[in-house]
Write a protein that holds these residues in place. Structure first.
Motif, PDB file in Angstrom:
ATOM      1  N   THR A   1       0.875  -1.062  -0.034  1.00 19.45           N
ATOM      2  CA  THR A   1       0.040  -0.186   0.035  1.00 19.45           C
ATOM      3  C   THR A   1       1.089   1.806   0.319  1.00 19.45           C
ATOM      4  O   THR A   1       0.654   2.392  -0.867  1.00 19.45           O
ATOM      5  CB  THR A   1      -0.916   0.093   1.663  1.00 19.45           C
ATOM      6  OG1 THR A   1      -1.772  -1.330   1.380  1.00 19.45           O
ATOM      7  CG2 THR A   1      -1.865   1.573   1.170  1.00 19.45           C
TER       8      THR A   1
ATOM      9  N   GLY B   1      -2.289  -2.564  -2.739  1.00 18.45           N
ATOM     10  CA  GLY B   1      -2.578  -2.630  -1.838  1.00 18.45           C
ATOM     11  C   GLY B   1      -3.650  -4.298  -1.929  1.00 18.45           C
ATOM     12  O   GLY B   1      -3.798  -4.932  -1.148  1.00 18.45           O
TER      13      GLY B   1
ATOM     14  N   SER C   1      -3.810  -2.390   6.287  1.00 18.97           N
ATOM     15  CA  SER C   1      -3.843  -1.719   5.389  1.00 18.97           C
ATOM     16  C   SER C   1      -3.941  -0.336   6.423  1.00 18.97           C
ATOM     17  O   SER C   1      -3.472   0.964   5.950  1.00 18.97           O
ATOM     18  CB  SER C   1      -4.621  -1.564   5.075  1.00 18.97           C
ATOM     19  OG  SER C   1      -5.510  -3.121   4.195  1.00 18.97           O
TER      20      SER C   1
END
Length: 247
Positions: A23, A40, A64
């Motif tokens: 990400t 991501g 995340s």
């Protein structure tokens, strides 16, 4: 509820880190839409398909959320934890709940329709929102100036859409009629992510959330494009992996 296996505990930690890195270190900025794009989703889907719903939920949510915190978006972190955890869980859960009662002919039709849908989604979203000049940022922290500036023609997205549609249909008709279920699992999980961020941005952050929808749909589409071939390659090279993790 099945006991957690040691490999699942290890995978949760390792793949949460991989989701975070994926990400953070690879970002594409599209000046035409003023939208940022990251990969991501690719790692969230790969984790969920390989290791199931619980590892997918942990890696997707925690990895995340950590990326949001490290990149300076703490106001997104709580929503990201919930939305991405749900996304990973849905993909991992559905991928392991393939219906057993459908005939081979119905599976082939089902896979063909989903392949065409996924290909069309990639072609339309990509050509409309991710064509033209794009700026690629590599590394952490993200550099002030783009690492690379390239021109992405719309034809590239049409080609990728055609490849996804034709390869999915070919797999379903020639080798594995149930192949479309993996596509379906990712589409459902991805749409949860798109809807979750839309609702959070629209009603809690008070921003024009509609402009982010194509960005999130694009991340879902590219995640699907990369994750399924990657997972199938890993399954072929490590045939015992599915049995080891209970897939």
């Amino acid at each position: 509820m099945e006991p957690v296996r040691p490999i699942q505990l290890a995978a949760s930690a390792v793949f949460a880190a991989l989701v975070c890195v994926a990400t953070m270190v690879f970002t594409v900025y599209v000046p035409l839409t003023r939208g940022f794009f990251n990969i991501g989703e690719t790692m969230v889907y790969t984790t969920a398909l390989l290791f199931g719903p619980y590892v997918g939920a942990f890696a997707g949510g925690v990895g995340s959320m950590a990326a949001d915190m490290l990149l300076g978006y703490p106001h997104y972190a709580p929503a990201t934890l919930v939305i991405k955890a749900a996304e990973g869980y849905i993909v991992g859960f559905l991928s392991r709940k393939r219906p057993r009662s459908l005939s081979s002919g119905r599976w082939k039709l089902y896979t063909t329709c989903l392949g065409v849908l996924a290909g069309a989604l990639i072609a339309v979203i990509g050509s409309r929102y991710y064509s033209g000049m794009v700026e690629l940022y590599l590394g952490y922290p993200p550099p002030q100036q783009p690492t690379l500036v390239i021109y992405v023609p719309a034809a590239l997205w049409y080609g990728l859409g055609l490849v996804v549609a034709s390869s999915t249909v070919f797999m379903g008709l020639r080798f594995e009629p149930e192949f479309g279920w993996l596509v379906f699992s990712i589409l459902v999980g991805g749409l949860e992510m798109v809807a979750g961020y839309f609702l959070y941005e629209q009603f809690l952050l008070g921003v024009a959330a509609i402009v982010e929808v194509p960005v999130n749909v694009g991340q879902m589409a590219v995640g699907l494009l990369v994750a399924i071939p990657l997972v199938r390659a890993l399954w072929r090279s490590m045939p015992g992996l599915q049995r080891m993790v209970g897939g």
